[in-house]
Write a protein that holds these residues in place. Sequence first.
Motif, PDB file in Angstrom:
ATOM      1  N   UNK A   1      -3.807  63.491 -29.224  1.00 14.29           N
ATOM      2  CA  UNK A   1      -2.630  61.923 -28.699  1.00 14.29           C
ATOM      3  C   UNK A   1      -3.505  61.513 -28.254  1.00 14.29           C
ATOM      4  N   UNK A   2      -4.487  61.819 -27.613  1.00 18.52           N
ATOM      5  CA  UNK A   2      -4.836  60.634 -26.581  1.00 18.52           C
ATOM      6  C   UNK A   2      -5.222  60.261 -27.085  1.00 18.52           C
ATOM      7  N   UNK A   3      -6.943  60.602 -27.962  1.00 23.58           N
ATOM      8  CA  UNK A   3      -7.618  59.654 -28.640  1.00 23.58           C
ATOM      9  C   UNK A   3      -6.620  58.725 -29.182  1.00 23.58           C
ATOM     10  N   UNK A   4      -5.696  59.198 -30.574  1.00 20.41           N
ATOM     11  CA  UNK A   4      -4.818  58.801 -30.445  1.00 20.41           C
ATOM     12  C   UNK A   4      -4.082  57.978 -30.689  1.00 20.41           C
ATOM     13  N   UNK A   5      -3.521  57.517 -29.399  1.00 22.42           N
ATOM     14  CA  UNK A   5      -2.625  56.664 -28.870  1.00 22.42           C
ATOM     15  C   UNK A   5      -3.840  55.453 -28.392  1.00 22.42           C
ATOM     16  N   UNK A   6      -5.118  55.741 -27.928  1.00 24.80           N
ATOM     17  CA  UNK A   6      -5.854  54.771 -27.692  1.00 24.80           C
ATOM     18  C   UNK A   6      -6.382  53.812 -28.990  1.00 24.80           C
ATOM     19  N   UNK A   7      -6.222  54.830 -30.079  1.00 23.98           N
ATOM     20  CA  UNK A   7      -6.858  54.026 -31.372  1.00 23.98           C
ATOM     21  C   UNK A   7      -5.975  53.048 -32.135  1.00 23.98           C
ATOM     22  N   UNK A   8      -3.556  53.072 -31.652  1.00 27.94           N
ATOM     23  CA  UNK A   8      -2.934  52.920 -32.112  1.00 27.94           C
ATOM     24  C   UNK A   8      -2.980  51.702 -31.469  1.00 27.94           C
ATOM     25  N   UNK A   9      -3.085  51.655 -29.762  1.00 25.32           N
ATOM     26  CA  UNK A   9      -3.150  50.253 -28.756  1.00 25.32           C
ATOM     27  C   UNK A   9      -4.489  49.522 -28.891  1.00 25.32           C
ATOM     28  N   UNK A  10      -5.359  50.183 -29.618  1.00 23.38           N
ATOM     29  CA  UNK A  10      -6.667  49.710 -29.735  1.00 23.38           C
ATOM     30  C   UNK A  10      -7.198  49.216 -28.508  1.00 23.38           C
ATOM     31  N   UNK A  11      -6.947  50.428 -27.877  1.00 26.12           N
ATOM     32  CA  UNK A  11      -7.936  50.647 -26.338  1.00 26.12           C
ATOM     33  C   UNK A  11      -8.772  51.716 -26.666  1.00 26.12           C
ATOM     34  N   UNK A  12     -10.467  50.861 -26.057  1.00 22.04           N
ATOM     35  CA  UNK A  12     -11.396  51.291 -26.350  1.00 22.04           C
ATOM     36  C   UNK A  12     -11.741  52.351 -24.292  1.00 22.04           C
ATOM     37  N   UNK A  13     -11.374  53.280 -25.284  1.00 22.77           N
ATOM     38  CA  UNK A  13     -11.668  55.457 -23.616  1.00 22.77           C
ATOM     39  C   UNK A  13     -11.933  54.918 -22.920  1.00 22.77           C
ATOM     40  N   UNK A  14     -13.485  54.911 -23.327  1.00 23.19           N
ATOM     41  CA  UNK A  14     -14.680  54.285 -23.237  1.00 23.19           C
ATOM     42  C   UNK A  14     -14.880  53.340 -22.188  1.00 23.19           C
ATOM     43  N   UNK A  15     -15.049  52.442 -22.178  1.00 24.86           N
ATOM     44  CA  UNK A  15     -14.709  51.077 -21.456  1.00 24.86           C
ATOM     45  C   UNK A  15     -13.305  50.829 -20.639  1.00 24.86           C
ATOM     46  N   UNK A  16     -12.370  51.890 -20.954  1.00 25.18           N
ATOM     47  CA  UNK A  16     -10.886  51.590 -20.073  1.00 25.18           C
ATOM     48  C   UNK A  16     -11.518  52.793 -18.521  1.00 25.18           C
TER      49      UNK A  16
ATOM     50  N   UNK B   1     -14.172  53.877 -17.791  1.00 28.19           N
ATOM     51  CA  UNK B   1     -15.501  53.226 -16.633  1.00 28.19           C
ATOM     52  C   UNK B   1     -14.628  51.682 -15.980  1.00 28.19           C
ATOM     53  N   UNK B   2     -13.803  51.021 -16.221  1.00 24.93           N
ATOM     54  CA  UNK B   2     -12.790  50.110 -15.558  1.00 24.93           C
ATOM     55  C   UNK B   2     -12.412  50.696 -14.645  1.00 24.93           C
ATOM     56  N   UNK B   3     -11.952  52.062 -15.088  1.00 22.65           N
ATOM     57  CA  UNK B   3     -10.715  52.553 -13.353  1.00 22.65           C
ATOM     58  C   UNK B   3     -11.732  53.095 -12.164  1.00 22.65           C
ATOM     59  N   UNK B   4     -12.847  53.736 -13.228  1.00 30.96           N
ATOM     60  CA  UNK B   4     -13.798  54.369 -12.496  1.00 30.96           C
ATOM     61  C   UNK B   4     -14.175  53.581 -11.277  1.00 30.96           C
ATOM     62  N   UNK B   5     -14.139  52.031 -12.018  1.00 30.18           N
ATOM     63  CA  UNK B   5     -14.772  51.273 -10.731  1.00 30.18           C
ATOM     64  C   UNK B   5     -14.009  50.879  -9.638  1.00 30.18           C
ATOM     65  N   UNK B   6     -12.226  50.691 -10.238  1.00 32.46           N
ATOM     66  CA  UNK B   6     -10.981  50.457  -9.228  1.00 32.46           C
ATOM     67  C   UNK B   6     -11.192  51.976  -8.403  1.00 32.46           C
ATOM     68  N   UNK B   7     -10.852  52.645  -8.686  1.00 35.18           N
ATOM     69  CA  UNK B   7     -10.715  53.582  -8.200  1.00 35.18           C
ATOM     70  C   UNK B   7     -12.473  53.943  -7.098  1.00 35.18           C
ATOM     71  N   UNK B   8     -13.465  53.525  -7.521  1.00 40.60           N
ATOM     72  CA  UNK B   8     -14.946  53.453  -6.399  1.00 40.60           C
ATOM     73  C   UNK B   8     -14.458  52.589  -5.234  1.00 40.60           C
ATOM     74  N   UNK B   9     -13.532  51.887  -5.640  1.00 37.54           N
ATOM     75  CA  UNK B   9     -13.195  50.043  -4.609  1.00 37.54           C
ATOM     76  C   UNK B   9     -11.941  51.247  -3.561  1.00 37.54           C
ATOM     77  N   UNK B  10     -10.936  52.021  -4.590  1.00 39.46           N
ATOM     78  CA  UNK B  10     -10.285  52.173  -3.236  1.00 39.46           C
ATOM     79  C   UNK B  10     -10.869  53.418  -2.760  1.00 39.46           C
ATOM     80  N   UNK B  11     -10.853  54.539  -3.419  1.00 36.59           N
ATOM     81  CA  UNK B  11     -11.880  55.714  -2.353  1.00 36.59           C
ATOM     82  C   UNK B  11     -13.380  55.444  -2.137  1.00 36.59           C
TER      83      UNK B  11
END
Length: 117
Positions: free
Chosen positions: A74-89, A91-101
């Motif tokens: 279901x995670x893959x499917x919602x990402x597909x429907x919304x055209x969100x690249x999960x790998x890219x997302x 990686x960006x989130x890990x970068x943001x978390x590195x700043x927060x933590x």
Amino acid sequence: MSDSLNDLRERINHFVEERDWAQFHTPKNLAMAMIVEAAELVEQFQWDTPADSAQLDNAKREAVSHELADTFVYLLRIAEVLRIDLIEAANKKIDLNALKYPAEKVRGSNAKYTQYE
């Protein structure tokens, strides 16, 4: 059967197309389905001790694997429907978390970032 994320996405898309289910796969419906499956995963551990939850017998491991798979699909499917690249997302989130933590501030702590800013 391949183990690549893109191959799995394509397999899921084909599965959905064969059944004409895309009409039901709105972001709202997929998010709700994903959280239901995540709840079924939690149910597998509901009354376990922390130690029990880390030591699964074969039957429980199989049940947990099914709930993880359902949630993942279901995670893959919602990402597909919304055209969100999960790998890219991710990686960006890990970068943001590195700043927060920052590691030098949070090593060994489970505190939320708002507790040490």
